[in-house]
Design a protein around this motif. Structure first.
Motif, mmCIF file in Angstrom:
data_model
loop_
_atom_site.group_PDB
_atom_site.id
_atom_site.type_symbol
_atom_site.label_atom_id
_atom_site.label_comp_id
_atom_site.label_asym_id
_atom_site.label_seq_id
_atom_site.Cartn_x
_atom_site.Cartn_y
_atom_site.Cartn_z
ATOM 1 N N LEU A 115 1.030 -0.782 -0.346
ATOM 2 C CA LEU A 115 0.229 -0.056 0.171
ATOM 3 C C LEU A 115 0.999 1.401 -0.318
ATOM 4 N N HIS A 116 1.669 1.312 1.034
ATOM 5 C CA HIS A 116 2.906 2.636 0.882
ATOM 6 C C HIS A 116 3.495 2.899 -0.876
ATOM 7 N N ILE A 117 4.072 1.496 -1.304
ATOM 8 C CA ILE A 117 4.142 1.747 -2.811
ATOM 9 C C ILE A 117 3.122 2.216 -3.932
ATOM 10 N N PHE A 118 1.847 1.679 -3.488
ATOM 11 C CA PHE A 118 1.499 1.866 -4.537
ATOM 12 C C PHE A 118 1.145 3.196 -3.545
ATOM 13 N N GLU A 119 0.677 4.030 -2.679
ATOM 14 C CA GLU A 119 0.934 5.904 -2.770
ATOM 15 C C GLU A 119 1.900 6.221 -2.801
ATOM 16 N N GLU A 120 3.566 5.739 -3.203
ATOM 17 C CA GLU A 120 3.860 6.309 -3.989
ATOM 18 C C GLU A 120 4.305 6.368 -4.895
ATOM 19 N N CYS A 121 3.697 6.285 -5.745
ATOM 20 C CA CYS A 121 3.268 6.216 -7.183
ATOM 21 C C CYS A 121 2.080 6.700 -7.328
#
Length: 345
Positions: free
Chosen positions: A293-299
């Motif tokens: 979820l943190h990766i998706f947020e950064e993207c």
């Protein structure tokens, strides 16, 4: 009826309460003589409190926890002043609600024989309250709406793949703040429910909270992710990271849950990770889901709130307008991929 309302107010606000009506029950007309009913909490003795104002009352009676009275309307302000003064004299600095529990129950102690033995303590009432039991760190397996959403029922996991139904009367389903997958501490009373000639155990909820163990685990995971984002190397080494082939199904699951772009949802990481593992046949832990979820947020795919003070997490998808998103836009993804390759050499 007025006594029932006074009791509900006392329970809701944890304050002793006296309600007085100046309407005649027969025709609804207003009278100069009011009849009241009171309910007490803690050690406030209602009869003693009313006795302190006996000179302005027509009559009164009852016991320390419940009482009735009759008073003239012209004395209402004086009665309020007398009662408040009496209550303030006995009020301690810490006047918050205190829940008294009878005992702590282990999972294997929750059985039909135990509840049948409890019934020998009946009838319950004044000075013989129904026992309130403490259940610590139990897993919520499912949550249901009752009576069109007016009440809530949920199930706690017990040994042997069995569950304990918990009834939350007066707790609207839409206001229920817990989620499937949460681990909770529960206080309640045990009963036997008979439906279609079948007897099952059930617990009537008195109070509940997220368990300290559950909060500590999630707080520790949030701290770990924060430290990784700050370029700190995990110690002990981190092994449970999302792999490239695991990120697409995790995102697909989020898209299925959020049916409309822009809608905000509340997600229990433990329950969602279990659903993803089952539906997509991958190993998805709670930590792996949070990292994804943190990766998706950064993207730029979503925004979320997942601090230790905000459980479960809240998130919403952002509109993409058909543009392609590269996971390499995420610093966390690059850091995890480099770290994982280093660890597996």
């Amino acid at each position: 009826m007025i006594g029932i309302v006074a009791s509900r107010i006392a329970e809701r606000f944890h304050r002793s309460c006296i309600l007085i009506s100046f309407r005649n029950e027969s025709d609804g007309s207003v009278s100069d003589i009011g009849k009241g009913s009171g309910r007490s909490v803690d050690d406030l003795n209602l009869v003693d409190a009313l006795h302190a104002a006996s000179d302005i009352l027509v009559k009164f009676g009852g016991h320390k926890s419940a009482a009735g009275l009759t008073v003239e309307k012209k004395h209402l302000s004086s009665l309020r002043a007398h009662l408040n003064a009496y209550a303030l004299e006995g009020m301690t600095e810490d006047n918050g609600a205190t829940l008294l529990l009878d005992t702590y129950l282990l999972p294997d102690e929750i059985n039909m024989n135990f509840v049948l033995a409890l019934q020998k303590l009946q009838p319950y009432g004044q000075d013989n309250n129904q026992p309130v039991f403490y259940l610590k760190d139990y897993f919520i397996t499912s949550i249901f709406s009752m009576s069109g959403g007016k009440h809530t029922r949920f199930h706690l996991a017990l040994p042997g793949n069995s569950v304990l139904p918990v009834l939350c009367f007066g707790y609207p389903y839409g206001d229920f703040m817990f989620n499937k997958g949460d681990r909770v501490d529960v206080a309640g009373t045990l009963d036997i429910n008979i439906y279609q000639n079948k007897e099952t155990l059930q617990l009537s909820l008195v109070d509940m909270r997220l368990s300290d163990e559950f909060i500590c685990e999630q707080t520790g995971e949030f701290t770990l992710i924060h430290n990784i984002c700050q370029n700190e190397i995990p110690d002990p080494p981190l092994t449970d990271v999302p792999l490239d082939h695991e990120l697409p199904p995790i995102y697909l699951y989020i898209k299925q849950v959020v049916t409309t772009s822009g809608a905000e949802i509340r997600l229990s990481p433990g329950s969602a990770a279990a659903d993803i593992s089952r539906e997509y046949e991958i190993t998805c832990s709670r930590l792996k889901l949070l990292l994804a979820l943190h990766i998706f947020e950064e993207c730029g795919l979503l925004v979320m709130s997942c601090s230790s003070c905000d459980l479960p997490i809240s998130l919403r998808l952002l509109p993409r307008r058909n543009q392609k998103v590269s996971l390499t836009e995420s610093p966390l993804y690059l850091r995890l991929r480099t770290y994982y390759k280093t660890r597996t050499k």
